[in-house]
Design a protein around this motif. Sequence first.
Motif, mmCIF file in Angstrom:
data_model
loop_
_atom_site.group_PDB
_atom_site.id
_atom_site.type_symbol
_atom_site.label_atom_id
_atom_site.label_comp_id
_atom_site.label_asym_id
_atom_site.label_seq_id
_atom_site.Cartn_x
_atom_site.Cartn_y
_atom_site.Cartn_z
ATOM 1 N N THR A 472 0.824 -1.208 0.000
ATOM 2 C CA THR A 472 0.000 0.000 0.000
ATOM 3 C C THR A 472 0.859 1.259 0.000
ATOM 4 O O THR A 472 2.030 1.229 0.401
ATOM 5 N N GLU A 474 0.345 3.874 1.928
ATOM 6 C CA GLU A 474 0.560 4.270 3.321
ATOM 7 C C GLU A 474 1.779 3.566 3.907
ATOM 8 O O GLU A 474 2.606 4.177 4.599
ATOM 9 N N GLU A 475 1.885 2.273 3.623
ATOM 10 C CA GLU A 475 3.038 1.498 4.110
ATOM 11 C C GLU A 475 4.330 2.036 3.499
ATOM 12 O O GLU A 475 5.354 2.142 4.180
ATOM 13 N N TRP A 477 5.017 5.174 2.397
ATOM 14 C CA TRP A 477 5.424 6.453 3.000
ATOM 15 C C TRP A 477 6.021 6.233 4.390
ATOM 16 O O TRP A 477 7.012 6.884 4.760
ATOM 17 N N ARG A 478 5.449 5.316 5.139
ATOM 18 C CA ARG A 478 5.936 5.056 6.501
ATOM 19 C C ARG A 478 7.354 4.481 6.475
ATOM 20 O O ARG A 478 8.226 4.907 7.247
ATOM 21 N N CYS A 510 3.658 12.559 6.328
ATOM 22 C CA CYS A 510 4.160 11.376 7.030
ATOM 23 C C CYS A 510 5.420 11.716 7.834
ATOM 24 O O CYS A 510 5.577 11.283 8.983
#
Length: 670
Positions: A472, A474-475, A477-478, A510
């Motif tokens: 994903t 989100e994963e 960027w983290r 982030c």
Amino acid sequence: MPETLGSAGMVGPAISPPEHLLPPVSVYPERHDPKHHWLDPVEATVLHAVNRLSGPFRWIRLRRLARRADLLSGHFADLSDKALAEETSKIRQSLRRHGMSDRTTPLAFAIIREHATRTLGLRHHRVQLLGGAAMLDGALAEMETGEGKTLTATLAAGTAAMAGIPVHIVTVNDYLAGRDAETMTPLYARLGLTVATVIHGLDPDARRRAYMADITYASNKEIAFDYLRDRVRLGGPPRNIHMKLERMTSDDRGGLVMRGLHFAIVDEADSVLVDEARTPLILSRETDASAERVWAEQAHALADQLTEGRHFKRIRDERRIQLNTAGKRHLEDLGLRIGGIWENRIRREQAARQALTAKLMFHRGDQYLVKDGKVVIVDEYTGRVMEERSWSDGLHQLVEVKEGVEVTSRKETMARMTYQRFFRRYRRLAGMTGTASEVSGELWAVYKLRVVKIPTNAPVRRTALPMRIFRTEEEKWREIADRARTLSDNGRAVVIGTRSVVASEAMSECLTAQGIPHEVLNANEDAREAEVISLAGLPGRVTVATNMAGRGVDIALGDGVEAAGGLHVILSERHDSRRIDRQLEGRTARRGEPGSTEAMLSLEDPILDLIQGSVLSRSASVGPLRGLLAHALFRRAQSRAESAHSKARKMLLDQDRRLGTILAFSGVQE
């Protein structure tokens, strides 16, 4: 000897070549458009293959010229300033008398090299002599980023200008044109040459004076539109009778601004000659804004009555809408009901397609921004805003209605042509860039430009780490934020490259959430570009940047960063073109410095939309196979995007050629 003043503030002797070496004053030098033949693609392929086979022999000649210039440099280094000036005058006269040859060119290179050492404190390396020789031979020199292309260009430009050939050095924007002209003016002054810069906002008189300089720096947009305006004034190709009438009837303010297309050296040539070639040059006048609002609102109303799948489909890699039979019939019913211009089939179908394109395929933060209540286009290849540009065929007005801002006037076309057609008209054409190998075939087919790869002055110490792919966004960027924190804590400088403004802001959010200090460089922050770039190489610095950080910039490393491993570049998305990725990777490990790059991508990245629904796309999410298949997936998406862009450029050139043939019957070429 008379004195002239260049716009860059340099005063120097104005040298005129002997009359018998100059074309008649009534001539506007340029190369004629080649006549099209159905065998042209075959001929281009064969000649490209022949050029590749003859490459080693050309390379031997270039090395010989560079070696001779290197040997001659020792003689000039021992001369006093006065003696060097006398030698410069002799070489200039020899170039005017005998032209540029294998005998005179090494002398010119050696004298330019010595003047650069004394005036700029910069001495051309042997590889830069090779690059200069390649450009003077009419080739595109592919040089790694950080190898000093700006200084290399002075060899070809200075030699040609001393030989009496007006030189245009074409850059990608006004800032680089002004910066390079200002930096190199002291060198050209010592050679007895005048320098000028053409930037946005100059009046016709100032432009005319600038083009009279021996060497003129200008952006591709400014120089191309000046030429197009000259063509409109002449009413067609510059023939002798046109030029004589122009000289008799025009005053100083109303005349032509240019003096022909002699020799162009194109900086960042792949951007100018390939990427920009998808956009035609259009000279226009404005329509009534209120009428445009009514048209755009009605076009959106039509588009809102159409359903994807039932009436139309999106062709993502070409960024266009295709109406099907049901959609066309539905539009016909709507058009007859509304009446007026919508009864015309071509008008209503084009308007509906454009409205759907504005609604579904153009997004704020990707293709454009809204600044101060206006829709501003973002260059997808550089990430910079293009304040003065607008989309054609009503698309700009449709986006304005979509965003609820003031609707501007549409531009009615007075004249148009393509960058391909414009640059092919130069009698001599050369270029330089860090990324051209991928499009060498197209550069030869369109411009007859050979790509010559120039070796680096010092070994490249760039390390490419394995690609990492996440499920994903989100994963992703983290994980990038965690990686940036680790590297910055170890004293490294980090640049995180993103493809769009939206992505750069997501990355910034982030980093902020994790308490990581950073700077953002995108089209919203372009006013701070120089400041952000100047600090990006400091220890522990984290910078999030769109593609605007990819060209014409140098990130200097702060104390201790080199010892810690240098600058680390993270590519958070794949661009449509591998060349743009290489440009960003080239920000690190310049001039023999250490550095590293890595790509950290996700299966939700926008480029994968181009192959949405394929077997490969569905299989890529399967756990054990995800890594291998995902790598192939990104390669396929990027290849498909590059193929689509190449096809679009070819179609535009073909359309331009056909339009030119049609208009030629009326005596007008553009």
